[in-house]
Design an enzyme around this catalytic site. Sequence first.
Site, PDB file in Angstrom:
ATOM      1  N   GLU A 158       1.008  -1.233   0.092  1.00 22.50           N
ATOM      2  CA  GLU A 158       0.046  -0.067   0.054  1.00 22.50           C
ATOM      3  C   GLU A 158       1.037   1.249   0.096  1.00 22.50           C
ATOM      4  O   GLU A 158       0.697   2.052   0.588  1.00 22.50           O
ATOM      5  CB  GLU A 158      -0.985   0.170   1.137  1.00 22.50           C
ATOM      6  N   GLU A 234      -6.679  -7.426  -0.645  1.00 20.33           N
ATOM      7  CA  GLU A 234      -7.230  -7.415   0.537  1.00 20.33           C
ATOM      8  C   GLU A 234      -8.828  -7.224   0.625  1.00 20.33           C
ATOM      9  O   GLU A 234      -9.071  -5.838   0.389  1.00 20.33           O
ATOM     10  CB  GLU A 234      -6.422  -6.313   1.735  1.00 20.33           C
TER      11      GLU A 234
END
Length: 585
Positions: A158, A234
């Site tokens: 991320e 995710e």
Amino acid sequence: MPALTTTSDGFLLHGEPFRILSGALHYFRVHPDQWTDRLRKARLMGLNTVETYLPWNLHEPTPGTLALDGLLDLPRFLRLARAEGLHVLLRPGPFICAEWDGGGLPHWLTSDPDIRLRTSDPRFTDAFDRYLDLLLPALLPYMAASGGPVIAVQVENEYGAYGDDTAYLKHVESSLRARGIEELLFTCDQTDGDHLAHGTLPGVLATGTFGSRVDQSLARLREHQPEGPLMCSEFWIGWFDHWGGPHHGRDAADAAADLDRLLAAGASVNIYMFHGGTNFGYTNGANHHHAYAPTITSYDYDAPLTESGDPGPKYHAFREVIARHAGVPAEPVPSPAPKLPRTEVELTHRLALFRQLGHDGVRSADPVTADTLGRRAGYVLYRTTVSATGPGLLHFEGGVGDRAQVFVDGAPAGVLERERYDETLPIHLPRPGARLDVLVENMGRVNYGPRIGVPKGLLGPVTFNGEALRGWDCHALPVDDVPPALAFTPAATPTSAEPAFHQGTFEVAEPADTFLSLPGWTKGQAWVNGFHLGRYWNRGPQRTLYVPAPVLRPGTNDLVLLELHGTTTPRAHLVDTPDLGPTTP
């Protein structure tokens, strides 16, 4: 050629169409003797892959050392996944977030105030490269290119939410390739804002992270990446909890409906979390947005498989969805594991915490931080004497990291907390030369955002009524392990108000999972047979600590609590049902 490749709209595994149906399962949050059970339950839910982060801070606890044993025996975990017929996605970071202490970055690295974390700063990239030099030789045999289960490896984590240093991302990619990683590489980023633009690399598969708005999120991913597989790396189906906050949950039907939308769109998925596990020991992280907020010991995450490994409502709901899109094994859904009968534990022996002080403290004019003392986690005791008397204000310049208990001549005088931005405490000094003790607890290092690496302990000089207090003994307390049995003595009274270890034994006929309940206790740490269960706190929401069955043994077992404040009872309880607090969607 890697085993897993991409087409214009999907994956091929060894040349055959393949959809990744993965679930997050962090080996370091699960007792190793339970890995086989959790992996089997992943397969039985219909998953063909599991995903795991790698915590750099535990694998390289000091520079140049590699830990691959116990909870960190990743090669064993990979062997067990292969034996279960599961593929693996590896996410080695360097940053992992994961609500994990420091986001997985080693404290010996982040304690350098001048280093630019997660950038092309050579001090950071060189340290990561040296870590890969230690780690990857042990993992290369488990890559798909060598017949192993690992089919893809993530680049960073991320990153678009943190920075935009493309050269740094390219360095991480090149470092993995140069050290023998031939498998498919991917990035993962949130699909809103500029995250995908800042966190991705040409030639590296971009994947998204989200828990809802499936169609919108997939559309943004496709807009950024016109060709290639759509994958939610995710898929957030629950959430984590902070001390003093609610216990988060998500309706199983709602999460299953979004999973159905994902699979109907032809996307691949990694369910975060399939099985959350536990932040054993001192491994929980913390967030710091408007205020510091430490994460609780449980990482149950309201996942399909509960913290103790039992199928929950989402397990059954997700299995039904997967059955419609890909099929599931014909074997029956596992039943909940047996639990230990309810047991009462009498804590009959005690050892005052401050008696653990050795002669290895650091003498300093002003307090030094826990990082200066080389402490990744745990507690530091600061001690001095004060010549003044009477009432006054004790002021801690810069605050505390993260929770400080103040004692005057051994008597509790108050508590300061980073989350409340406490810096000043009114106290009364009864005599000239009174002893001042400040016990500071590291509640977990920030795991997300720009505050990673913020120091722990006392963060600056201390004054009383404006006068600087000089001459401090700074002790890193030895509470990584429990004291030896011979150090304990029978408790003179059934209750105690001083920081102390409390010890007792209990009998077990046949080991089984159980949950430690501590009504009447305030705050501290718990160990069973020397295994560090983690932190407890009556602030909640978590009211029980998970005790894995492999920690127990037939016959006599040992419970030790480090109670920081006091207890109204000498008893603890082992119960058959967890209590993580009232669920708030």
